[in-house]
Design a protein around this motif. Structure first.
Motif, mmCIF file in Angstrom:
data_model
loop_
_atom_site.group_PDB
_atom_site.id
_atom_site.type_symbol
_atom_site.label_atom_id
_atom_site.label_comp_id
_atom_site.label_asym_id
_atom_site.label_seq_id
_atom_site.Cartn_x
_atom_site.Cartn_y
_atom_site.Cartn_z
ATOM 1 N N VAL A 169 43.600 30.972 37.641
ATOM 2 C CA VAL A 169 44.300 30.644 38.877
ATOM 3 C C VAL A 169 45.721 31.177 38.802
ATOM 4 N N GLY A 170 46.337 31.327 39.961
ATOM 5 C CA GLY A 170 47.699 31.836 40.008
ATOM 6 C C GLY A 170 47.984 32.467 41.354
ATOM 7 N N VAL A 171 49.245 32.647 41.642
ATOM 8 C CA VAL A 171 49.654 33.230 42.909
ATOM 9 C C VAL A 171 49.178 34.681 43.005
ATOM 10 N N ASP A 172 49.007 35.185 44.212
ATOM 11 C CA ASP A 172 48.630 36.590 44.392
ATOM 12 C C ASP A 172 49.663 37.488 43.721
ATOM 13 N N GLY A 173 49.195 38.373 42.838
ATOM 14 C CA GLY A 173 50.105 39.230 42.094
ATOM 15 C C GLY A 173 50.305 38.780 40.659
ATOM 16 N N ALA A 174 49.655 37.664 40.294
ATOM 17 C CA ALA A 174 49.803 37.158 38.921
ATOM 18 C C ALA A 174 48.931 37.917 37.933
ATOM 19 N N GLY A 175 47.933 38.638 38.442
ATOM 20 C CA GLY A 175 47.067 39.420 37.566
ATOM 21 C C GLY A 175 45.698 38.814 37.335
ATOM 22 N N ARG A 220 54.722 42.984 43.620
ATOM 23 C CA ARG A 220 53.351 43.466 43.441
ATOM 24 C C ARG A 220 52.535 43.329 44.719
ATOM 25 N N ARG A 221 52.803 42.273 45.473
ATOM 26 C CA ARG A 221 52.073 42.019 46.717
ATOM 27 C C ARG A 221 53.079 41.831 47.849
ATOM 28 N N PRO A 222 53.708 42.925 48.293
ATOM 29 C CA PRO A 222 54.773 42.832 49.296
ATOM 30 C C PRO A 222 54.322 42.305 50.655
ATOM 31 N N GLU A 223 53.001 42.250 50.886
ATOM 32 C CA GLU A 223 52.527 41.704 52.161
ATOM 33 C C GLU A 223 52.776 40.203 52.259
ATOM 34 N N HIS A 224 53.051 39.569 51.090
ATOM 35 C CA HIS A 224 53.381 38.146 51.066
ATOM 36 C C HIS A 224 54.888 37.992 50.863
ATOM 37 N N SER A 225 55.502 37.161 51.673
ATOM 38 C CA SER A 225 56.952 36.964 51.572
ATOM 39 C C SER A 225 57.314 36.280 50.257
ATOM 40 N N LEU A 226 58.572 36.434 49.865
ATOM 41 C CA LEU A 226 59.054 35.802 48.635
ATOM 42 C C LEU A 226 58.957 34.283 48.761
ATOM 43 N N THR A 227 59.293 33.766 49.942
ATOM 44 C CA THR A 227 59.206 32.319 50.164
ATOM 45 C C THR A 227 57.782 31.830 49.984
ATOM 46 N N ARG A 228 56.841 32.578 50.528
ATOM 47 C CA ARG A 228 55.434 32.211 50.412
ATOM 48 C C ARG A 228 55.003 32.188 48.953
ATOM 49 N N GLN A 229 55.412 33.198 48.192
ATOM 50 C CA GLN A 229 55.028 33.267 46.785
ATOM 51 C C GLN A 229 55.583 32.091 45.991
#
Length: 222
Positions: free
Chosen positions: A9-15, A163-172
């Protein structure tokens, strides 16, 4: 050997995808292993992407108060995420019939964390669904004699955003916090093994080694 469900599990872009594919390739040389990627089926994804109209007469709750379409869509989205997790559980149970180890890329803590951010104001409903899913899945995997290992891949939200610029920094930032919170809750309630691995500023090889160390504490290698 007790059957094992390994969840990354992990946020999008965690690998998660990168490391789950690697782990699958490593384990399948010695064990009967299956890799499952948790993603929304096309039909559910299509429904969730549609925008309802703001017109019409609307709907009313049990108290006779009008509920606007936006609220209904939010509730629908939460339940669609939950329904997808039930479908995923069915896939896991089918795979367990033929495999000793299941590797799962994403799970319901990830999904509920995402819906928590995108559908603000539904936290109470989301927590109820989290408890229901946690209890139900916990009972089922115990009956199936399955050990669950949750590996949280932590990463700096700024790196995840790059890594996943389609998601905002706040969202991440928000989703990352909720994923860890939800994962720790379900692991503690069901007595599952939980490991958090900070992947920030670490090479892929270093993360692989940390994942293997977590596995060595769980699997009875023969």
């Amino acid at each position: 050997m007790k059957k094992l469900l390994i969840v990354l599990v992990g946020v999008d872009g965690a690998g998660k995808t990168t490391h789950s594919f690697w782990l699958h390739n490593v384990l399948r040389t010695r064990f009967s292993t299956s890799l499952i990627h948790d993603e929304l089926p096309p039909l559910i994804s299509l429904v969730m992407q549609r925008r309802g109209s703001s017109g019409g007469y609307g709907h009313y709750d049990e108290r006779g108060q009008k509920v606007n379409n936006k609220t209904l869509r939010g509730i629908l989205h939460v339940f669609l995420y939950a329904f997808n997790e039930i479908l995923l559980l069915i896939r896991i149970l089918k795979a367990l019939k033929n495999c000793d180890i299941i590797i799962l890329d994403r799970w319901f803590p990830d999904s509920l964390a995402s819906i928590t951010y995108s559908r603000k104001g539904y936290m109470r409903l989301i927590m109820k669904i989290l408890n229901i899913l946690s209890k139900s899945i916990g009972i089922i995997v115990n009956i199936q004699n399955v050990q669950v290992l949750i590996i949280l891949l932590k990463v700096d939200p700024i790196i995840a955003h790059l890594r996943r610029p389609e998601h905002s920094l706040t969202r991440q930032k928000v989703v990352s916090t909720f994923i860890e919170y939800f994962s720790r809750i379900v692991a503690k309630k069901n007595r599952w093994i939980f490991n958090a691995i900070d992947t920030t500023n670490k090479s892929v090889q270093e993360v692989h080694l940390m994942i293997l160390k977590a596995l060595l504490k769980t699997i009875n290698w023969r």
